[in-house]
Design a protein around this motif. Structure first.
Motif, PDB file in Angstrom:
ATOM      1  N   ARG A  31     -29.999 -34.102  29.452  1.00 37.03           N
ATOM      2  CA  ARG A  31     -30.075 -35.046  29.712  1.00 37.03           C
ATOM      3  C   ARG A  31     -31.624 -34.754  30.205  1.00 37.03           C
ATOM      4  O   ARG A  31     -32.084 -35.318  31.146  1.00 37.03           O
ATOM      5  N   LYS A  32     -31.796 -33.332  30.712  1.00 40.55           N
ATOM      6  CA  LYS A  32     -33.240 -33.129  31.191  1.00 40.55           C
ATOM      7  C   LYS A  32     -34.280 -32.807  29.952  1.00 40.55           C
ATOM      8  O   LYS A  32     -35.382 -31.956  30.904  1.00 40.55           O
ATOM      9  N   THR A  33     -34.100 -33.139  29.367  1.00 38.83           N
ATOM     10  CA  THR A  33     -35.104 -33.371  28.313  1.00 38.83           C
ATOM     11  C   THR A  33     -35.207 -35.389  27.901  1.00 38.83           C
ATOM     12  O   THR A  33     -34.695 -35.658  28.911  1.00 38.83           O
ATOM     13  N   ASN A  34     -36.511 -35.622  27.687  1.00 39.84           N
ATOM     14  CA  ASN A  34     -37.060 -37.004  27.130  1.00 39.84           C
ATOM     15  C   ASN A  34     -36.612 -37.252  26.276  1.00 39.84           C
ATOM     16  O   ASN A  34     -36.081 -36.438  25.173  1.00 39.84           O
ATOM     17  N   ASP A  35     -36.604 -38.699  25.874  1.00 43.05           N
ATOM     18  CA  ASP A  35     -35.651 -39.440  25.288  1.00 43.05           C
ATOM     19  C   ASP A  35     -36.395 -39.011  23.679  1.00 43.05           C
ATOM     20  O   ASP A  35     -35.902 -38.236  22.224  1.00 43.05           O
ATOM     21  N   PHE A  36     -37.652 -38.625  23.513  1.00 41.24           N
ATOM     22  CA  PHE A  36     -38.598 -37.961  21.855  1.00 41.24           C
ATOM     23  C   PHE A  36     -38.256 -36.765  21.552  1.00 41.24           C
ATOM     24  O   PHE A  36     -38.217 -36.602  21.227  1.00 41.24           O
ATOM     25  N   GLU A  37     -38.500 -35.834  22.663  1.00 37.37           N
ATOM     26  CA  GLU A  37     -37.512 -34.510  22.439  1.00 37.37           C
ATOM     27  C   GLU A  37     -36.359 -34.108  21.649  1.00 37.37           C
ATOM     28  O   GLU A  37     -35.672 -33.486  21.123  1.00 37.37           O
ATOM     29  N   ARG A  38     -35.622 -35.088  22.582  1.00 30.99           N
ATOM     30  CA  ARG A  38     -34.128 -35.273  22.568  1.00 30.99           C
ATOM     31  C   ARG A  38     -33.534 -35.639  20.792  1.00 30.99           C
ATOM     32  O   ARG A  38     -32.591 -35.398  20.215  1.00 30.99           O
ATOM     33  N   CYS A  39     -34.794 -36.752  20.267  1.00 31.59           N
ATOM     34  CA  CYS A  39     -34.350 -37.099  19.276  1.00 31.59           C
ATOM     35  C   CYS A  39     -35.319 -35.930  18.679  1.00 31.59           C
ATOM     36  O   CYS A  39     -34.214 -35.325  17.189  1.00 31.59           O
TER      37      CYS A  39
END
Length: 319
Positions: A289-297
């Motif tokens: 949750r502390k990352t953005n969507d692209f980092e999570r991907c």
């Protein structure tokens, strides 16, 4: 960086992106682990009805030690897939960036594939979200872990008469039970369990929580003797006590609210056979949750290595 980036729309760009994530220091042979390799020009595969002249195979690499050929998808969840690689990358991003998940029908419309294909793609991507082996237990000295359970399934009164259980199962009428551990300001771990009993929950608690942790639960009977294994604080919900000092279960209940929104607003029905995979999906998004969507991907794409899930195995993998 946006959803129209080349890696989401172009096969070559998607392959280059995946290579950069998997092999930051150059290609690694999945057969022998060698770094000694050379790239080959695109080659034609065997003729087929869809490709009478043979499909053009790009991204081929040959190991100079074992002489085997491979691409970036060999040894991953995407191996031998007939779906374009950029659609895999886009599907991973969509599932990672949707807080309450994305239904198979919606994913199918956005990718231009059938619902059956999108459903299977989703389950493959959820495999990449599984925790890596060897992760440390939750909690530790000075840390707090909350434990609670929730029940997934429709109301008994809304079921057809032939589908009603007529008896209490897993702590609630005909519903499936999800038991969740949440470390405050840390990770979450959800498990699909058959019933809420001390015999079922104690092994999970002992295995997944550090012994020095402060465990917080409600006043349910299954937690009555957990003080023998942990420092244990209880809040008495029956007496309308919800917070007492550091003791509360508000964090885990907040996670359940996200999970329930996914059930009610997106998936509607999670079969008991696959419920553990949906739990992995919601756990993964919470833990990143502390990352953005692209980092999570990108984290999910790195998790495809060494994991295979075929269509037949989706019915045979236990929770």
């Amino acid at each position: 960086m946006d959803i129209t980036a080349p890696r989401f729309t172009n096969e070559d760009a998607a392959r280059e992106h995946l290579e950069a994530l998997r092999w930051p220091e150059g290609p690694v042979c999945p057969h022998c682990g060698s770094l000694n390799a050379k790239r080959l020009p695109a080659q034609r595969g065997r003729p087929s009805k869809a490709h009478p002249e043979g499909a053009l195979r790009k991204g081929l690499i040959q190991c100079n030690d074992c002489r085997e050929q491979y691409t970036v998808t060999v040894g991953t969840l995407f191996e031998s897939s007939k779906i374009a690689l950029h659609k895999w990358v886009l599907a991973t991003f969509l599932l990672c960036s949707s807080k309450r998940g994305m239904s198979g029908h919606q994913l199918a419309r956005m990718l231009g594939v059938t619902q059956k294909t999108a459903w299977f793609m989703s389950h493959r991507i959820r495999e990449s979200m599984r925790p890596v082996d060897g992760e440390p237990p939750l909690g530790g000295e000075g840390k707090v872990v909350e434990a609670d359970e929730t029940f997934i399934g429709g109301k008994e009164k809304n079921r057809h008469k032939s589908k009603r259980t007529g008896r209490r199962l897993g702590g609630s009428w005909g519903k499936e039970t999800v038991f969740t551990l949440v470390e405050r300001d840390g990770r979450v771990l959800s498990t699909h369990v058959q019933s809420v009993t001390a015999a079922n929950l104690r092994p999970i608690l002992v295995e997944q929580i550090d012994k020095a942790t402060l465990l917080c639960t409600d006043d349910a009977g299954q937690y009555r003797h957990m003080h023998r294994a942990f420092k244990h604080e209880i809040v008495n919900h029956g007496a309308e006590e919800y917070v007492r000092g550091v003791a509360h279960t508000n964090t885990v209940e907040g996670f359940f609210s996200i999970l329930k929104r996914g059930v009610v607003g997106t998936y509607y029905h999670m079969s008991p056979k696959h419920l553990h995979r949906y739990c992995v999906e919601f756990d993964f998004r919470y833990n990143t949750r502390k990352t953005n969507d692209f980092e999570r991907c990108e984290i999910a794409l790195k998790g495809i290595e060494g994991r295979r899930l075929t269509y037949r195995r989706t019915d045979n993998i236990a929770a």
